[in-house]
Scaffold this active site. Sequence first.
Site, PDB file in Angstrom:
ATOM      1  N   ASP A  15       0.751  -1.129   0.038  1.00 51.98           N
ATOM      2  CA  ASP A  15       0.008  -0.207   0.051  1.00 51.98           C
ATOM      3  C   ASP A  15       0.799   1.210   0.108  1.00 51.98           C
ATOM      4  OD1 ASP A  15      -2.084  -1.932   0.442  1.00 51.98           O
ATOM      5  OD2 ASP A  15      -3.470  -0.492   1.550  1.00 51.98           O
ATOM      6  N   ASP A 123      -7.309   4.853  12.786  1.00 51.15           N
ATOM      7  CA  ASP A 123      -6.270   5.477  12.472  1.00 51.15           C
ATOM      8  C   ASP A 123      -5.815   6.988  11.778  1.00 51.15           C
ATOM      9  OD1 ASP A 123      -4.914   3.441  14.021  1.00 51.15           O
ATOM     10  OD2 ASP A 123      -4.195   2.098  12.470  1.00 51.15           O
TER      11      ASP A 123
END
Length: 412
Positions: A15, A123
Amino acid sequence: MSKGTVVLAYSGGLDTSCILVWLKEQGYDVIAFLANIGQDEDFEAARKKAEKLGAKKVFIEDLRSEFVEDFIWPAVQANAVYEDRYLLGTAVARPCIGRSQVEIARREGAQFVSHGATGKGNDQIRFELTCYALYPEVKIIAPWRVPEFYNRFKGRIDLMDYAQKHGIPVPVTPQAPWSMDANLMHISYESGILENPKSNAPADLYLMTKNPEESPNTPDVLEIEFSNGVPVKVTNVKESTSKDSPLDIFSYLNEIGGKHGVGRIDIVENRFIGMKSRGIYETPGGTILLQAHLDIETFTMDKEVRRIKQGLGIKFAELVYNGFWYSPECDFVRHCIDKSQENVEGKVQLSVFKGQVYIMGRESPKSLYNEELVSMDVQGDYDPCDASGFIRINAVRLREHHRLQGLSSVKK
């Protein structure tokens, strides 16, 4: 011409590697930042990968000691547990990582920071509230909230295709069918096949703890010494070995807890953003410390102070979970909790065995336990007759309540 410099929280995974290249495509100079908070990672390989992908600079920061001292220890003092079960391993790590990321951004004159957190999770909130608190003028690039990015990359296959086209090394081992976040405090597992809350976790999921059924048949007996509510020494009684630095203490408790399968939980929790999620967590050292600290705290702290402090601990856990570590209210709560720990000093003996922590005994120079006062065999300075008045005074309210209840039932 460059649009500016961005400090990317980089993991070396698929990612954030794709994000690094995508940011460069958008015209940014990218500084890759890797935080070592105790995860099992080949940091030099990640450095080389980031450099190969075009990062202008790469910073690898060893944050393990400050993670323990500045973030885990306050959580231990607070007995911080979110929704009665989650020991906040990920939530406590994010402000530690964010603080270092902001320090690098300021030092390097970067106007932007970026991360790979998804648009549905906690997050993103934790990272960004930290960044805005410590660097108010910063601009944040969150690719998974940018339509051009998330419409282009709808899943792992799209990321793999992009990686192959741009020379990004792709994992050669099969991807686990769940996502994982690891640090010194815990490992969390979620999404993928775990999104069905009824499905059992596969036996091979757990990486930090042994299956309690397969753990040793002999317990480890530990003595943990506390000062101001934080551990200052841990001793293995049978082996006569000890650790006394914060990082060594916590690492050793992880080792012992992991060996005996301590600290596994499988829960559904309430995310701050408004949805429920299923998470599986391993927190071996943190679980041992929670039990030991609860014991020494009750032994040394005044009853009414502890009652107030319990409420502060719940509030602290909520603030940390929701990303408000650097808020004025969290700062205030931390100071209050720290004040409450002044007399939390002493030693706790415990046994770690087959997934459980068993408290065996405790001692403290600041104990509020009076053996003579509480003894059934010695009267001491306590006059039992005083209890009669104490009971009658406390019964006034109950008698009046039930008298009125009796009158109302008669009227009916």
